[in-house]
Design a protein around this motif. Structure first.
Motif, PDB file in Angstrom:
ATOM      1  N   GLU A  84      -5.901  60.998 -45.023  1.00  0.00           N
ATOM      2  CA  GLU A  84      -4.559  60.419 -44.995  1.00  0.00           C
ATOM      3  C   GLU A  84      -4.301  59.606 -43.735  1.00  0.00           C
ATOM      4  OE1 GLU A  84      -2.213  60.381 -47.228  1.00  0.00           O
ATOM      5  OE2 GLU A  84      -3.024  61.733 -48.721  1.00  0.00           O
ATOM      6  N   ALA A  85      -5.297  59.478 -42.885  1.00  0.00           N
ATOM      7  CA  ALA A  85      -5.067  58.781 -41.626  1.00  0.00           C
ATOM      8  C   ALA A  85      -4.885  57.295 -41.877  1.00  0.00           C
ATOM      9  CB  ALA A  85      -6.244  59.006 -40.688  1.00  0.00           C
ATOM     10  N   SER A  86      -3.835  56.730 -41.293  1.00  0.00           N
ATOM     11  CA  SER A  86      -3.701  55.285 -41.344  1.00  0.00           C
ATOM     12  C   SER A  86      -3.510  54.832 -39.902  1.00  0.00           C
ATOM     13  CB  SER A  86      -2.514  54.896 -42.222  1.00  0.00           C
ATOM     14  OG  SER A  86      -1.412  55.709 -41.912  1.00  0.00           O
ATOM     15  N   GLY A  87      -3.874  53.636 -39.622  1.00  0.00           N
ATOM     16  CA  GLY A  87      -3.824  53.173 -38.236  1.00  0.00           C
ATOM     17  C   GLY A  87      -5.232  53.198 -37.674  1.00  0.00           C
ATOM     18  N   ASP A  88      -5.632  52.078 -37.077  1.00  0.00           N
ATOM     19  CA  ASP A  88      -7.014  51.925 -36.632  1.00  0.00           C
ATOM     20  C   ASP A  88      -7.378  52.899 -35.522  1.00  0.00           C
ATOM     21  OD1 ASP A  88      -7.309  49.949 -38.466  1.00  0.00           O
ATOM     22  OD2 ASP A  88      -6.753  48.339 -37.084  1.00  0.00           O
TER      23      ASP A  88
END
Lengths: 358, 345
Positions: free
Chosen positions: B300-304
């Motif tokens: 679910e991780a978003s963001g670089d």
């Protein structure tokens, strides 16, 4: 040196096999006229989506839809990279995420979900009633025992124990956490400042449990715990869950009607791109921790046949398919929302022609 | 150097007792015809190339993974540098990432598992290899190997519904009463936490250590046991003086195998360890491991930066495993050269 030659030969052999296999399957699909659609994303609506897919298969056997519930984050990443035909996410995409997509993405609300506050208090038989201040206070660690004055004031009849409150939260990133923390950020300035909203946040205290089943298991086996799970999950596992005081001042239980009421009361503020948060909705019977779950799809479909099949499936799911929701504990889209969803679906196009005839 | 080690493995197969250090020192016992090419036979040549390809494949995979993970974590490496290793914050909303609580949780939970599992599994192995009657050997051995085949999610569920309530209701209060003066046993007994994680891991690695140790002990030649018994040794003395020293390096190897599983175990641990990125002296407090946080948050991780930080955790786990394996190799090598141990399986 010899081994390098062998390696090259082996790779060439493997590549040859792959090409052959692909061309065979490609021909097969052409001749039978089948359309294969790939989707991936949110786990929350998965039971409903798979039911829809199974039912739709009966209506149109030519269309085969494959949905993988890999999580909203994965769904967003895959649709941005165009490795799937549609993505699915509980929370609408952020501006930054939309900026990464190579073309214009549409959000189509498919159904409604809610987050239930679940607890384990032996001896407390009536449904616990909580205010936004109490929920924020407990999850911030400010209210430490079950007989804290604000909780007693809301629940004068309940025999609340003097025991410590153990907070249980999700350890895995999830749309459930995103909706719950968005609600807390909306109702509590302290939460917004200290913790904020997101799929994974740094909870000030408590135990992390994996998945809805982990939180439910922890709450079920430990007296004195409080946690949050998807409403459908709380209902199906028979956990006790609280009623919440909403913005209008009424104390409402999380029922499908009250979740739909939350969506209906916010519909006037729904923007053209359909991205809308409905936490802390103003309606009198609105359950305050509710949310839409979305399908993400490119407005301009490269493959016309495939685009048409997806558009028809989405139209069916948002209309006839809605009746399958309640039996699986999903609230159907309220009638007021439907015209906006239809307008969104009509924007789907391929080679400058709309995919749905009006 | 490598050549010497390779040839040492052949020692003992000829049945002659070898003195310590002899193998490395006396080139006369090498058998050059075993590794010389000899006449070129096409079948042999193909066989050799194919097996070499497989061997190269594993090394290449390892290298590719290391490179890929380093590239994936570039952003985090650049932003945090070495601070990542000592940072204690893990806040995805504010994009602050530090790995220390996860490194601590991984090492301590695995160490705890070894502390519990090693004595028990050595006891099991000695009983099965030396003392038990034949029918028990067979049936018990089978059951222990079966334990290793249980999926970790089943261990995890058992941990949530049986182990954690038992720890909370019985074990942890008792520990607190008896040893509460130690910081290790302070705090509210919650059931889930570092102790539950360590116990689950111990149960999971026990079959590995026990069955490999048993096999190693069974491989000790009977002539040694007979010799010890003939000299008037008791069963215990035979095990201690004849069997264990011979099996020592193999047992260390078995423990390393178990440690490897403990370090990388994800599902069962994450279900009982409490998943809280904090360093606490108490074994009752919740903790977190590197494998768990990656499994929990990656999907679910978003963001670089967030994704890069998770990749960097993977890289650190990779590094820690590699370092521990190297230490273990060194240990096996050292143990093999101790007096009384011939250092072979």
């Amino acid at each position: 040196m010899r081994s390098i030659v062998m390696l090259a030969a082996a790779v060439a052999l493997a590549a040859g096999c792959k090409d052959k296999a692909e061309s065979v399957s490609g021909r097969g699909a052409e001749s039978t006229g089948e359309v294969e659609i790939q989707g991936a994303g949110a786990t929350f609506p998965y039971p409903l989506y798979s039911k829809w897919i199974a039912e739709y298969q009966k209506l149109d056997p030519q269309v085969r839809i494959n949905y993988q519930s890999i999580g909203s984050g994965g769904g967003i990443r895959q649709i941005i990279e165009r490795t799937v035909d549609f993505g699915a996410s509980d929370a609408p995409m952020t501006e930054a995420e939309l900026g990464k997509a190579p073309a214009k993405l549409l959000h189509i609300p498919m159904t409604l979900g809610a987050v239930a506050i679940t607890y384990n208090l032996p001896g407390v038989t009536d449904r616990l009633q909580l205010s936004p201040e109490i929920v924020a206070g407990i999850f911030l660690g400010e209210l430490k025992t079950w007989n804290a004055p604000p909780i007693v004031a809301m629940n004068p009849q309940a025999k609340l124990p003097a025991s410590a409150i153990t907070v249980v939260h999700r350890s895995d990133g999830s749309g459930t956490t995103a909706v719950f923390t968005e609600y807390l950020s909306r109702v509590s300035a302290a939460w917004k400042g200290k913790v904020g909203a997101g799929k994974s946040v740094k909870f000030p205290l408590g135990l992390g449990a994996k998945g809805n089943e982990g939180v439910a298991g922890q709450v079920k086996t430990t007296p004195g715990t409080i946690g949050y799970v998807e409403l459908a999950y709380a209902k199906q596992t028979g956990l006790a869950y609280a009623a919440l005081r909403n913005r209008a001042g009424a104390v409402v239980a999380p029922t499908l009607e009250n979740v739909a009421a939350a969506a209906a009361s916010e519909v006037a503020s729904m923007p053209a791109d359909l991205r809308l948060s409905i936490v802390d909705a103003p309606g009198k019977s609105a359950y305050p921790i509710s949310a839409f779950t979305y399908i993400l799809i490119y407005e301009d479909q490269m493959d016309t046949r495939k685009g048409k099949a997806i558009a028809r499936f989405l139209w069916w799911a948002t209309h006839d398919g809605q009746r399958l929701g309640p039996s699986l504990d999903y609230a159907p889209l309220p009638a007021q929302v439907l015209p906006k969803v239809e307008a969104g679906l009509r924007r789907l196009q391929s080679k400058a022609k709309p995919l749905l005839s009006s | 150097m490598a050549r010497g080690a390779e040839h040492r493995a052949w020692d003992g197969l000829d049945g002659r007792p070898s003195r310590r250090g002899e193998s490395a020192a006396t080139p006369a016992r090498r058998r050059p015809w075993l590794s010389r090419d000899g006449e070129v036979n096409l079948g042999d040549l193909v066989f050799r190339q194919v097996t070499a390809l497989f061997a190269a494949g594993t090394v290449l995979t390892l290298a590719a993974m290391a490179i890929q993970m380093t590239r994936a974590s570039a952003l985090s490496l650049e932003r945090f540098g070495l601070r990542f290793l000592v940072g204690r914050d893990w806040d995805p909303v504010r994009e602050l990432f530090g790995a220390l609580p996860f490194i601590y949780g991984t090492l301590v939970s695995s160490l705890l598992a070894l502390l519990i599992a090693v004595p028990v599994s050595l006891g099991v192995a000695i009983y099965l290899a030396e003392l038990a009657p034949l029918w028990i050997r067979r049936s018990l051995g089978f059951v222990i190997e079966l334990l290793a085949a249980i999926p970790s999610v089943v261990y995890g569920l058992w941990g949530i519904f049986v182990l954690a309530p038992w720890l909370r209701g019985t074990v942890e209060p008792a520990l607190q009463r008896a040893l509460g003066f130690l910081p290790l046993f302070r705090g509210t007994p919650r059931g889930v936490g570092m102790l539950a994680g360590g116990v689950i891991l111990a149960i999971m690695i026990l079959p590995t250590i026990a069955s490999v140790s048993r096999d190693v002990m069974r491989a000790v030649p009977n002539s040694l046991r007979e010799g010890a018994l003939a000299l008037g040794a008791t069963r215990w003395e035979t095990v201690r003086a004849a069997v264990l020293p011979q099996a020592r390096s193999g047992i260390v190897g078995a423990i390393i195998l178990g440690l490897g599983r403990a370090l990388g175990e994800t599902m069962a641990v994450t279900m009982v360890i409490g998943n809280r990125a904090e360093i606490s002296a108490s074994l009752f407090a919740p903790s977190y491991t590197m494998a768990s946080v990656i499994a929990n948050e990656y999907t679910e991780a978003s963001g670089d930066l967030y994704l890069a930080a998770l990749s960097e955790l993977g890289l650190i786990l990779f590094g820690v495993t590699l370092a521990l394996n190297l230490i273990a190799r060194l240990l096996v090598w050292r143990v093999g050269r101790l007096p009384g141990g011939a250092g072979r399986l």
